[in-house]
Design a protein around this motif. Structure first.
Motif, PDB file in Angstrom:
ATOM      1  N   ILE A   1      14.728   0.038  34.541  1.00 30.22           N
ATOM      2  CA  ILE A   1      15.919   0.738  35.014  1.00 30.22           C
ATOM      3  C   ILE A   1      16.850   0.956  33.829  1.00 30.22           C
TER       4      ILE A   1
ATOM      5  N   LEU B   1      20.053   5.514  36.418  1.00 31.54           N
ATOM      6  CA  LEU B   1      21.098   5.255  37.408  1.00 31.54           C
ATOM      7  C   LEU B   1      22.034   6.455  37.530  1.00 31.54           C
TER       8      LEU B   1
ATOM      9  N   LEU C   1      20.300   8.879  39.689  1.00 33.54           N
ATOM     10  CA  LEU C   1      20.308   8.379  41.061  1.00 33.54           C
ATOM     11  C   LEU C   1      21.677   8.606  41.700  1.00 33.54           C
TER      12      LEU C   1
ATOM     13  N   ARG D   1      21.411  -4.234  36.417  1.00 31.04           N
ATOM     14  CA  ARG D   1      21.196  -2.864  36.867  1.00 31.04           C
ATOM     15  C   ARG D   1      20.227  -2.783  38.042  1.00 31.04           C
ATOM     16  N   TYR D   2      19.361  -3.775  38.166  1.00 29.76           N
ATOM     17  CA  TYR D   2      18.470  -3.781  39.327  1.00 29.76           C
ATOM     18  C   TYR D   2      19.291  -4.023  40.597  1.00 29.76           C
TER      19      TYR D   2
ATOM     20  N   LYS E   1      21.062  -0.885  41.523  1.00 26.66           N
ATOM     21  CA  LYS E   1      20.183   0.054  42.233  1.00 26.66           C
ATOM     22  C   LYS E   1      20.048  -0.340  43.698  1.00 26.66           C
TER      23      LYS E   1
END
Length: 254
Positions: free
Chosen positions: A4, A9, A12, A226-227, A230
């Motif tokens: 990621i 991001l 997204l 960052r996971y 998400k």
């Protein structure tokens, strides 16, 4: 699974801005109007009994389709800002383990969601609705406090997490109480779809809390902040979509 990155991001967030906006517009375009009364209570002096008596006054109506559109469009704006003018601040925050945009957006959108759910169970009193909004906003702002505070601690402090969880549970307890009083004293119960909304959205709200725990415990993929970011993005979409389309199917279909 690919790593990621900030750019992924960003893409997204662009996608989510469009998805939320489109759903909000669709709801406004196709849903029939449903606007429960908003009331306020007060005391008046009954000349016949020479005593104070409770009374109720309708101060207006609140459109449920408009509330749904508002929490979708609030999310759409936040995602758009993140992907454009706020991107630098967003990535700087991700590096530190903070996303201020998220918590301010949730403080508005999740609070609107809890008001919508409250209306579905017959909570029309403006003071109760305002309190539910405020407590849900506090819950989410405590998430921001959690992230900011723990920038300066060697060991994770969970104080703000506990305070936020407590604040966030109160509106759900009030809604559950209204379920109880409807069946016990009113002789009837809310429609079954409202029960499904209560359970499903409560589970989604709980998943946000679980995601934070996994981030701070650095479990598996959550070692990368960052996971968890998400996961928050998808949870937000799923929770809002689940609420909106359950309400539409249950009461807003033309």
């Amino acid at each position: 699974m690919s790593k990621i990155t900030n750019e992924k991001l960003r893409r997204l967030n662009r996608i989510m801005a469009a998805v939320h906006a489109v759903q909000g517009i669709i709801i406004l375009a196709i849903a029939k109007d449903f606007a429960p009364p908003i009331t306020t209570g007060y005391l008046y002096f009954d000349q016949a009994t020479k005593s104070l008596q409770p009374a109720q006054h309708t101060i207006g109506h609140l459109s449920l389709p408009l509330l749904i559109a508002l929490f979708f469009l609030t999310s759409a704006v936040a995602h758009y800002v993140i992907a454009t003018i706020g991107y630098k601040a967003y990535t700087n925050g991700l590096r530190k383990g903070i996303n201020r945009f998220r918590w301010f957006e949730y403080a508005v959108s999740a609070s609107i969601m809890i008001v919508a759910i409250s209306l579905l169970v017959g909570i029309y009193d403006v003071a109760i609705l305002a309190s539910a909004f405020a407590l849900t906003a506090i819950m989410n702002l405590m998430g921001l406090v959690m992230e900011v505070h723990n920038q300066t601690t060697k060991k994770t402090s969970w104080l703000s997490y506990y305070i936020g969880s407590f604040a966030g549970l109160i509106p759900w307890a009030v809604i559950a109480y209204y379920f109880y009083t409807s069946s016990t004293y009113g002789g009837s119960q809310p429609p079954m779809f409202v029960y499904w909304i209560f359970v499903s959205i409560f589970v989604f709200f709980s998943c946000f809390a679980a995601n934070m725990i996994l981030q701070y415990k650095k479990v598996g993929k959550w070692k990368d902040y960052r996971y968890g970011e998400k996961v928050y993005i998808y949870l937000s979409l799923f929770a809002k979509s689940a609420l909106a389309w359950q309400v539409f199917a249950g009461t807003l279909r033309p």
